[in-house]
Design a protein around this motif. Structure first.
Motif, short mmCIF file in Angstrom:
data_model
loop_
_atom_site.label_atom_id
_atom_site.label_comp_id
_atom_site.label_asym_id
_atom_site.label_seq_id
_atom_site.Cartn_x
_atom_site.Cartn_y
_atom_site.Cartn_z
N VAL A 264 -17.10 -9.33 15.44
CA VAL A 264 -16.05 -10.26 15.84
C VAL A 264 -15.61 -11.08 14.63
O VAL A 264 -16.45 -11.54 13.85
CB VAL A 264 -16.56 -11.19 16.96
CG1 VAL A 264 -15.51 -12.21 17.33
CG2 VAL A 264 -16.99 -10.36 18.16
N PRO A 265 -14.31 -11.29 14.44
CA PRO A 265 -13.85 -12.16 13.35
C PRO A 265 -14.51 -13.53 13.41
O PRO A 265 -14.62 -14.13 14.47
CB PRO A 265 -12.33 -12.26 13.59
CG PRO A 265 -11.99 -10.98 14.28
CD PRO A 265 -13.17 -10.67 15.16
N GLY A 266 -14.99 -13.98 12.27
CA GLY A 266 -15.67 -15.27 12.21
C GLY A 266 -17.13 -15.24 12.58
O GLY A 266 -17.80 -16.27 12.56
N ILE A 338 -13.32 -10.04 9.17
CA ILE A 338 -14.39 -10.75 9.87
C ILE A 338 -14.83 -12.05 9.20
O ILE A 338 -15.41 -12.91 9.86
CB ILE A 338 -15.63 -9.84 10.05
CG1 ILE A 338 -16.17 -9.37 8.70
CG2 ILE A 338 -15.29 -8.65 10.93
CD1 ILE A 338 -17.46 -8.58 8.82
N LEU A 339 -14.54 -12.21 7.90
CA LEU A 339 -14.96 -13.43 7.22
C LEU A 339 -13.99 -14.58 7.48
O LEU A 339 -12.78 -14.36 7.61
CB LEU A 339 -15.04 -13.19 5.71
CG LEU A 339 -16.31 -12.52 5.18
CD1 LEU A 339 -16.12 -12.11 3.72
CD2 LEU A 339 -17.52 -13.44 5.31
N PRO A 340 -14.48 -15.81 7.52
CA PRO A 340 -13.58 -16.96 7.66
C PRO A 340 -12.90 -17.27 6.34
O PRO A 340 -13.25 -16.70 5.29
CB PRO A 340 -14.54 -18.09 8.05
CG PRO A 340 -15.82 -17.72 7.39
CD PRO A 340 -15.89 -16.21 7.46
#
Length: 410
Positions: A264-266, A338-340
């Motif tokens: 999930v993104p984030g 996926i990374l913030p």
């Protein structure tokens, strides 16, 4: 008589003068991550301490480098991802440092190995594992003394790889492991068997196909199987003592690092990893023996392995650089999803070569990263030996190097 095991020092080609570029502070801790001195004594080698030394795996990241990179870029209480988790070095060090972690690898053996090394075990489970190993060894010994034949038709590759009596003992051990009732013990014992295969074969090592004829005494395989399980139990107990009081389970997925759609993104705060070096290794070839004995499919790894030497040998230097850039682009775009914002990636990558042309990892990554929404922040580099003689001229004027590279998402 059985051959006396050669005392090895893992990851000995490390250390040396470090060159830095980019942000001075960030480059400083990257340099610190690379500042690992080679061990002078095999008994005091940090690359093999506790669970790290259980099973060989080509191109492992040094545990001290992994620990320093994880601590440097992962926010307190954060979750770190290694999308090329291999034998689980980054994941193990993240857990010891008190972070949560998750891993991905296309190699099913790597997934099993990382799961084994990152799962805390109660003392009773470890005792039961050792009992199962002794039972398997006793069954193999009984079959040897009864001069029982093979339990199945043996592959020609295995007949060529082992002394006949060793092959019969390994076959008996394999059959005994299949009969183990405990799922967790059975999974661990498959990896114990895996750790012995190259050692007992007629092959020099994991990354070499050169012959190394051995004279192994009858019964040695079963005895070594028990000793290796005793070692695993001891290493797991040591690892357990290093963990924080509460440890979140570590999900490890068999999958492609260029397609992380299930994340999930984030859901990830930082990435610490060492992608395959272009045109350097063939992990399918390195692990073919183990994959076959453990009944693991090599199909996905063969289709999706990044940077494999066999694939790049068919390319000229221009084509190889373009292909590597394409592979890295797919990988970094998957991470960008996926990374913030400002999410960090620490990459450990080495230069490689095609023909007489060097592929400089720091240069290619910097170019690709900008196109994928990342900013190159800093880099620390150390020279490394180059063992592939056909491409040695690529590093005649400038040595091959290994780079710790920091990127941040825009």
């Amino acid at each position: 008589m059985a051959e006396t095991p050669r005392r090895r020092r893992s990851l000995s080609h490390i250390g040396g003068t470090t060159e830095t570029a980019g942000d001075r502070v960030e480059a400083g801790w990257l340099a610190r991550a690379l500042a690992v001195d080679p061990a002078t004594d095999a008994d005091d080698d940090p690359a093999r301490e506790h669970i790290h030394g259980f099973h060989s795996y080509p191109a492992r990241m040094h545990p001290q480098t992994a620990a320093r990179l994880v601590r440097a870029i992962t926010p307190k209480g954060g979750r770190v991802l290694d999308p090329f988790c291999g034998s689980g070095t980054v994941l193990v060090e993240a857990l010891i440092a008190g972070y949560t972690a998750c891993g991905v690898d296309l190699n099913p053996l790597a997934v099993k190995l990382s799961r084994c090394k990152t799962r805390p075990r109660p003392a009773l489970e470890l005792e039961q594992l050792l009992e199962c190993a002794r039972d398997c060894a006793a069954k193999a010994d009984a079959r040897r003394k009864a001069k029982a034949g093979a339990t199945r038709r043996l592959a020609p590759e295995d007949v060529a790889a082992f002394e006949p009596h060793v092959l019969m003992e390994l076959d008996s051990l394999r059959e005994a492991i299949r009969a183990v009732q405990s799922d967790s013990a059975r999974e661990d014992l498959w990896l114990v068997l895996s750790s012995l295969l190259v050692k007992l074969s007629q092959r020099r090592g994991d990354t070499s196909t050169a012959a190394a004829p051995r004279r192994t005494a009858a019964g040695s395989a079963a005895k070594l199987f028990v000793r290796k399980t005793e070692e695993l139990v001891e290493r797991l107990a040591h690892f357990n003592r290093l963990l924080p009081t509460t440890t979140t389970p570590t999900p490890i997925t068999e999958g492609n690092a260029t397609d992380l759609r299930w994340l999930v993104p984030g859901s990830v705060d930082a990435v610490v990893t060492s992608p395959p070096y272009a045109a350097t290794y063939d992990y399918v070839a390195h692990h073919e023996l183990r994959l076959r004995w453990l009944g693991l499919s090599e199909t996905s790894l063969r289709r999706g392995e990044l940077g494999s030497r066999s694939a790049y040998q068919r390319l000229n230097a221009t084509q190889a650089r373009a292909e590597w850039s394409k592979e890295l682009t797919a990988f970094l775009l998957a991470l960008a999803r996926i990374l913030p914002r400002d999410g960090p990636i620490a990459l450990l990558m080495a230069d490689s070569a095609v023909g007489a042309v060097a592929l400089r990892a720091d240069e290619v990554v910097a170019l690709v990263a900008r196109e994928c929404g990342f900013v190159p922040i800093a880099c620390a580099s150390q020279s490394r030996p180059h063992f592939h003689m056909p491409t040695a001229t690529a590093f005649r004027t400038r040595p091959r190097a290994e780079h710790a590279i920091l990127l941040r998402k825009r």
